[in-house]
Design an enzyme around this catalytic site. Structure first.
Site, PDB file in Angstrom:
ATOM      1  N   SER A 150       8.199  -4.483  14.808  1.00 32.33           N
ATOM      2  CA  SER A 150       8.044  -5.860  14.336  1.00 32.33           C
ATOM      3  C   SER A 150       8.351  -6.823  15.472  1.00 32.33           C
ATOM      4  O   SER A 150       7.689  -6.784  16.499  1.00 32.33           O
ATOM      5  CB  SER A 150       8.928  -6.092  13.108  1.00 32.33           C
ATOM      6  OG  SER A 150       8.611  -7.294  12.453  1.00 32.33           O
ATOM      7  N   GLU A 271       0.512  -3.507   6.330  1.00 28.47           N
ATOM      8  CA  GLU A 271       1.536  -4.322   6.981  1.00 28.47           C
ATOM      9  C   GLU A 271       1.921  -5.570   6.168  1.00 28.47           C
ATOM     10  O   GLU A 271       3.048  -6.041   6.234  1.00 28.47           O
ATOM     11  CB  GLU A 271       1.052  -4.757   8.368  1.00 28.47           C
ATOM     12  CG  GLU A 271       0.942  -3.640   9.384  1.00 28.47           C
ATOM     13  CD  GLU A 271       2.279  -3.221   9.972  1.00 28.47           C
ATOM     14  OE1 GLU A 271       3.318  -3.733   9.526  1.00 28.47           O
ATOM     15  OE2 GLU A 271       2.274  -2.369  10.878  1.00 28.47           O
ATOM     16  N   HIS A 369       5.116  -2.421   6.116  1.00 29.75           N
ATOM     17  CA  HIS A 369       5.709  -2.824   7.381  1.00 29.75           C
ATOM     18  C   HIS A 369       7.106  -2.209   7.525  1.00 29.75           C
ATOM     19  O   HIS A 369       7.978  -2.425   6.692  1.00 29.75           O
ATOM     20  CB  HIS A 369       5.809  -4.352   7.416  1.00 29.75           C
ATOM     21  CG  HIS A 369       6.320  -4.914   8.698  1.00 29.75           C
ATOM     22  ND1 HIS A 369       5.691  -4.720   9.900  1.00 29.75           N
ATOM     23  CD2 HIS A 369       7.402  -5.705   8.962  1.00 29.75           C
ATOM     24  CE1 HIS A 369       6.356  -5.362  10.851  1.00 29.75           C
ATOM     25  NE2 HIS A 369       7.397  -5.953  10.315  1.00 29.75           N
TER      26      HIS A 369
END
Length: 454
Positions: A150, A271, A369
């Site tokens: 991330s 995601e 994610h």
């Protein structure tokens, strides 16, 4: 005596999906995991950068979902024990403390005469510490891999293109995020800093920096308003500062001014799903169109042509796909495509495994994610069945890459080198397969319009 068996304070941050609220500025510490007994020969080093949109998170974050709330998300002791590597992680300044582009800051340090990207310089300082000291912990300073997820993924990419980080690492892994989308200009970063200074009453002060340093941490945090989705589209606070980033990453790559190191980049199939937990879902095509206009302005009609609502099970599902592709999937593949086009040794993955956990099915998160983190790090209790095999493959790919610069795993699929024309990558799921053209059309679209939404 320094307590070296527990995690340090989180850096200042407000409440978020991960991390805990903190106002403690005594937070710049790193962690080292090393094999026991100490290795006879120096081992590859892997330096982890945590996620959290560059506004939240820490090395000591706990897993936010049941039944693992007592587990540290980034605990690397299993990876170190099973794969014989040394792992380092660090805290770094966040948000208003880590990405604050006030122009007056450039005059304060002759070694770093520019403003903004303080959090990235903290990470660089950790890399320098590793270079100078890791041999004492059994690590090889000539085999350092930086990796992160991330925000950590965006930041790894930023170090790959930064001239200041050159030579401090030898391989890189980005999990969900690439730095060629977004990135603020120096003027945009300075304008944001000025708005925060005004909000806390320092803009009229004769010495704004002195005034800002006297403002309580809580007030500075509350003055920094952000949306995680917006941050992902605008580079997570990273800016062209004239030093750490002398130019936009796209321009640096085009000029071949980047670290030519072996690089793995990848993204997860779903995601966007995590960022819509708790939100009120849109239910009609009209609401979908309106939300696209709200997010993407004048290019919303193009976005809707690329993602027609009828191709998805609901308008909400369409919006989730758009959001995830725009900010994370395609920013990652855009960076990979640009680097591979310059003949950099680049490997790309799609993580498609839906973790077999109750909350994942309940919230319909898919391969969400961050889902790959525990597979790559081994930070949760050992999985079983297909998931145990996937975790083993990923950990071997990651650590063999750290050692050799090529991702290989015994009894596992070979990993094709990425080429932006053929668009071949490795799919990480209950089986390993080579796929061609995954989200290629969508990501080529986003690559063509990133300048218009940044």
């Amino acid at each position: 005596m320094l307590d070296a068996v527990s995690y340090s304070n989180s850096c200042p941050q407000t409440a978020a999906l991960i991390g805990v609220p903190s106002e403690n500025e005594d937070c710049l510490y790193l962690n080292v995991w090393t094999p026991d007994p100490a290795p006879a020969e120096p081992r590859p080093v892997m330096v982890w950068i945590h996620g959290g949109a560059n506004v939240a998170g820490s090395t000591g974050d706990l897993v936010p979902f049941p039944p693992y709330e007592s587990y540290h998300f980034y605990d690397a002791h299993n990876l170190v024990a099973s794969r014989n590597v040394v792992v380092v992680s660090m805290n770094y300044r966040l948000g208003v403390f880590g990405f604050f582009g006030h122009s007056d800051l450039a005059a304060e340090d002759s070694e770093f005469p520019y403003a903004g990207n303080q959090g990235l310089l903290d990470q660089r300082a950790a890399f320098k510490w590793v270079h100078d000291n890791i041999a004492a912990f059994g690590g090889d300073p000539n085999k350092v891999t930086i990796f992160g997820e991330s925000a950590g993924s965006f930041d790894v990419c930023a170090h790959v293109v930064s001239p200041l980080s050159r030579g401090l690492f030898h391989r890189a892994i980005s999990e969900s995020g690439g730095c060629t989308a977004g990135i603020a200009t120096m003027e945009q970063s300075a304008a944001q800093a000025a708005s925060i200074s005004t909000a806390v009453g320092c803009e009229p002060a004769p010495d704004e920096l002195a005034c800002l340093r006297a403002v309580p941490v809580a007030d500075l945090l509350s003055a920094f308003q952000f949306s995680e989705t917006e941050l992902a589209i605008t580079g997570l606070g990273i800016s062209v500062d004239g030093g750490f980033l002398p130019d936009h990453p796209r321009s640096l790559i085009e000029a071949e001014n980047f670290a030519h190191v072996p690089y793995i980049l990848g993204a997860n199939s779903d995601e966007g799903s995590l960022f819509f937990i708790g939100s009120t879902p849109i239910t009609t095509p009209a609401e979908y169109t309106a939300e696209l206009v709200n997010r993407y302005g004048s290019i919303a009609p193009q976005v809707e042509l690329m993602y027609p609502v009828g191709k998805f099970k609901s308008p909400q599902a369409a919006l989730i796909r758009v959001s995830g592709d725009a900010s994370l999937v395609c920013s990652t593949y855009d960076a990979a495509s640009r680097l591979a086009a310059k003949k950099n040794r680049t490997y790309v993955y799609n993580f498609a495994r839906v973790p077999p956990l109750p909350f994942v099915n309940l919230l319909d998160l898919g391969a969400f994610h961050g889902a790959e983190i525990s597979y790559a790090l081994g930070s949760l209790p050992p999985p079983s069945g297909f998931d145990a095999m996937l975790a083993g493959w990923m950990q071997e790919y990651w650590t063999r890459f750290a050692e050799k610069g090529v991702p290989k795993a015994k009894k596992a699929s070979g990993w094709p080198r990425f080429n932006p024309k053929s668009y071949k990558m490795l799919r990480l799921d209950t089986s390993l397969t080579k796929v061609k053209g995954f989200r290629k059309a969508e990501c080529e679209f986003w690559s063509s319009v990133y300048d218009q939404i940044n």
